[in-house]
Design a protein around this motif. Structure first.
Motif, PDB file in Angstrom:
ATOM      1  N   ILE A   1       0.985  -1.267  -0.644  1.00  0.00           N
ATOM      2  CA  ILE A   1      -0.265  -0.025   0.049  1.00  0.00           C
ATOM      3  C   ILE A   1       0.559   1.443   0.308  1.00  0.00           C
ATOM      4  O   ILE A   1       0.276   2.397  -0.751  1.00  0.00           O
ATOM      5  CB  ILE A   1      -0.870   0.381   1.164  1.00  0.00           C
ATOM      6  N   ALA A   2       1.814   1.039   0.784  1.00  0.00           N
ATOM      7  CA  ALA A   2       2.686   2.255   0.604  1.00  0.00           C
ATOM      8  C   ALA A   2       3.682   2.336  -0.356  1.00  0.00           C
ATOM      9  O   ALA A   2       3.829   3.975  -0.700  1.00  0.00           O
ATOM     10  CB  ALA A   2       3.251   1.864   1.761  1.00  0.00           C
ATOM     11  N   ILE A   3       3.926   1.278  -1.023  1.00  0.00           N
ATOM     12  CA  ILE A   3       4.492   2.075  -2.471  1.00  0.00           C
ATOM     13  C   ILE A   3       3.192   2.320  -3.264  1.00  0.00           C
ATOM     14  O   ILE A   3       4.023   3.184  -4.420  1.00  0.00           O
ATOM     15  CB  ILE A   3       4.889   0.698  -2.801  1.00  0.00           C
ATOM     16  N   GLY A   4       2.090   2.036  -3.250  1.00  0.00           N
ATOM     17  CA  GLY A   4       1.786   2.596  -4.524  1.00  0.00           C
ATOM     18  C   GLY A   4       1.247   3.884  -3.992  1.00  0.00           C
ATOM     19  O   GLY A   4       0.426   4.645  -4.876  1.00  0.00           O
ATOM     20  N   LYS A   5       1.079   4.338  -3.061  1.00  0.00           N
ATOM     21  CA  LYS A   5       1.319   5.810  -2.412  1.00  0.00           C
ATOM     22  C   LYS A   5       1.966   7.104  -2.446  1.00  0.00           C
ATOM     23  O   LYS A   5       2.434   7.757  -3.131  1.00  0.00           O
ATOM     24  CB  LYS A   5       1.056   6.204  -1.051  1.00  0.00           C
ATOM     25  N   MET A   6       3.209   5.754  -2.811  1.00  0.00           N
ATOM     26  CA  MET A   6       4.959   6.763  -3.460  1.00  0.00           C
ATOM     27  C   MET A   6       4.639   7.020  -4.775  1.00  0.00           C
ATOM     28  O   MET A   6       4.560   8.174  -5.059  1.00  0.00           O
ATOM     29  CB  MET A   6       5.565   5.589  -2.933  1.00  0.00           C
TER      30      MET A   6
END
Length: 682
Positions: free
Chosen positions: A133-138
């Protein structure tokens, strides 16, 4: 290199520490503890990239802090200096405020504080779903894969893979976080282009229905040609690429590369196969190249390789064995080679010639007119020879060559001579079991039809409940048809392998016998329709026991032992039925006793005989009308669990042996009473 912390006494099992949960501190209440191993060091060049990832996705890994002392901030970071520096950079740029919440684990125990200074793994690991999820936000924050990989310390390909997982339906990520879905299954779901379908699959997983992997793999495999295609091993990536062919690699490296130009692969394979098989072509021999062995429709041509050395003398049989060994040796040399390289051309051509020579050696009395060259996954290419069939030589003994299933051959008692099979001038004698003589006296055609019809249904029920015997019957039938070439005509054997469901026009199934089997198969059909896969895929997914049960039901329903006339007694089929019934302990009374439909076809004398056989003779039976007598016999049969023996295909009992004379007293005394009585007891 980090130093090893001092060793303390290990706590007892009962002193398990409570679960550590992070707390949230405003940024203004955080500072780096002076005992931090890198306290006072200047920020490194990658801090700005780390700041960008934190701004996009937040602080994924909580800091480890201790309570502040006098004149210190409330939370002093023992681990997390770079994250604190990145946050300070964002604060100075005005991108976050002083009250920005920062998660942190608070350590109050001095030993754990010391460990936090020198170790980096004291915190609870971040769940892979959170990383995804964090990589998607990045990515949404315009960070490239290279920047994210540098900030997180990942390889760029791993970031790209996680980014693909970030596009999953939220329910799929929820299932991954909850443990209902593993990472491999999540990667497989990421290949499904429809978010709606991803959500439906994930919903089923969350509801406890499991992950139906086959639904996705079947869809991915449909219409795809991959490098596992047997043609690709002969063509190779270099030759395929030189011809303009393209490959598509799987992002996760779990599935084979996809061939995007199958027509180029086909053309390259045909060109190479024709070149390698050019040496087989002569004026008298035509060479046909095809990827898979195709059906040769010419009735004048028959394939080689079915004789299996039959009809060869010792010298010819030895030559055939040697030719086979040579072909196997030629094939063995190719198993470990790269078949796409030019260096393998000579070995592949030698294999084709060796295999062709082996087929000729097996049937030297035939001529080859057509050679079929087709693809093989292990050796690249394989061959099959065709030619005019060898003339069938009639046997000198006319009795041996006579067919065993004609009406004339069936006249007489139950004993049957072995069948003589004539093929390619060779006579093979096939022994058969001895079937009991059918009761024909006083039996007309209609009654004989009813009896054999019901007996067939009875054995269907018995065989369907014994998968092991059904397998035996099926394999034996296939062996007889494909190898011995016996009983191939309709009615020649007990099993109708032509996949015809047994039935009688105008007559309904007997519910407790073949009706039960039809019901089972109807339920299996419904299960297959609900599966939404091909029959092969559905059967392949069955457990072994289910496969065997299905096999037994299908084989049983192909039984056909019906005889429409008393002059059409099928002794071959009867002999097989006796053996099958003995193997599966067929007993029709386990499921059915004679009912009105069966008994109504019998004349009154036969019904009286049935009462006598079951020991239920009654004086009032003689005064009964036909329908009353039928009802009486049905009632008595149900009470006693009785049915005529021929409905269970019981073997004819052997003739009674002559009783040996009593041994003399002197012999009995010499060997002992038990030994003297043993032959009689046996």
């Amino acid at each position: 290199m980090a130093t090893t912390p001092s060793v303390h006494e290990a706590p007892s099992v009962s002193e398990t520490p409570a679960e550590r949960l992070p707390r949230s501190f405003p940024l203004r209440d955080l500072a780096v503890a002076p005992e931090n191993m890198r306290f006072g060091e200047a920020p490194d060049d990658e801090i700005p990239e780390l700041a960008e990832t934190i701004f996009a996705a937040g602080v994924l890994q909580p800091l480890t802090v201790r309570p502040g002392k006098k004149k210190e901030k409330p939370a002093m970071a023992l681990d997390g200096r770079r994250r604190w520096l990145a946050l300070q950079l964002l604060l100075e740029a005005g991108r976050i405020a002083e009250d920005y919440p920062v998660p942190a684990f608070v350590e109050t125990d001095p030993a754990r504080q010391a460990a936090a200074i020198v170790l980096t793994n004291t915190a609870v690991p971040v769940h892979v779903a959170d990383v995804i999820i964090a990589i998607g936000k990045m990515t949404k924050a315009k960070l490239t894969s290279a920047v994210i990989a540098s900030a997180l310390g990942y390889a760029e390909i791993d970031v790209r893979r996680l980014l693909a997982l970030a596009e999953l339906h939220p329910k799929a990520l929820e299932a991954l976080r909850s443990g209902r879905l593993n990472l491999k299954q999540a990667r497989l779901m990421a290949r499904v282009p429809s978010k709606k379908e991803q959500g439906e699959i994930a919903e089923a997983v969350l509801n406890g229905f499991g992950f139906q992997e086959w639904r996705i793999t079947d869809r991915l495999d449909a219409g795809q040609v991959t490098v596992r295609d047997r043609r690709f091993r002969l063509v190779g990536a270099e030759r395929y690429g030189a011809a303009g062919g393209r490959l598509e690699s799987d992002l996760f490296g779990e599935r084979p590369d996809v061939i995007l130009d199958p027509e180029i692969l086909q053309d390259a394979w045909i060109a190479r196969a024709e070149a390698l098989s050019a040496g087989l072509r002569t004026e008298a021999v035509q060479v046909l190249v095809s990827v898979a062995p195709s059906q040769i429709d010419d009735p004048a041509l028959e394939p080689f390789g079915d004789a299996y050395g039959m009809g060869l003398d010792a010298e010819a049989l030895s030559a055939w064995d040697q030719a086979q060994d040579a072909a196997q040796d030629a094939a063995a040399t190719l198993h470990e080679q790269d078949l796409s390289l030019p260096e393998a051309d000579g070995a592949i051509a030698a294999l084709l010639e060796a295999k062709l020579a082996a087929e000729v050696a097996g049937e030297p009395f035939r001529e080859i007119s057509l050679v079929q060259v087709f693809s093989d996954g292990s050796t690249g290419l394989d061959v099959r020879a065709f030619g005019p069939p060898a003339p069938v030589v009639a046997p000198e003994d006319d009795e041996a060559g006579r067919a065993g299933d004609s009406d004339e051959a069936d006249e007489g008692d139950g004993a049957r001579e072995p069948t003589a099979i004539v093929r390619r001038g060779v006579i093979s004698v096939v022994p058969v079991a001895v079937a009991p003589t059918p009761e024909l006296e006083g039996v007309n055609h209609v009654l004989h039809d009813v009896r054999t019809d019901t007996a067939t249904r009875a054995l269907i029920r018995a065989l369907a409940d014994d998968p092991a015997v059904a397998l035996t019957a099926l394999v034996a039938r296939l062996f007889g048809v494909l190898v011995l070439r016996q009983n191939r005509a309709k009615g020649g054997g007990a099993l109708a392998i032509d996949a015809e469901t047994y039935g009688r026009v105008g007559v309904s199934p007997i519910e407790a016998l073949d009706g039960e089997i039809r019901r089972r198969l109807a339920e299996r059909r419904a299960a297959w329709e609900a599966s939404e896969v091909s029959p092969i895929g559905w059967v392949d997914g069955l457990a072994h026991g289910e496969k065997m049960a299905l096999l037994a039901e299908l084989v049983a329903l192909s039984l056909d032992l019906r005889e429409e006339r008393t002059t059409s007694v099928r002794r071959s089929a009867r002999a097989e039925a006796v053996e099958i019934a003995a193997l599966c302990s067929a007993d029709v009374t386990l499921h059915w006793t004679p009912d009105a439909g069966f008994l109504g076809a019998h004349p009154k004398p036969k019904l009286f005989d049935m009462l006598d056989e079951m020991g239920a003779g009654e004086s009032r039976a003689g005064a009964c009308k036909k329908d009353e007598l039928v009802a009486l016999v049905a009632e008595r049969a149900a009470e006693r669990g009785w049915a005529p023996a021929y409905l269970s295909w019981a073997a004819e009992p052997p003739a009674e042996a002559e009783v040996e004379e009593e041994p003399p007293a002197a012999v009995a005394e010499a060997v002992g009473d038990d030994a003297a009585e043993a032959p009689l007891a046996a």
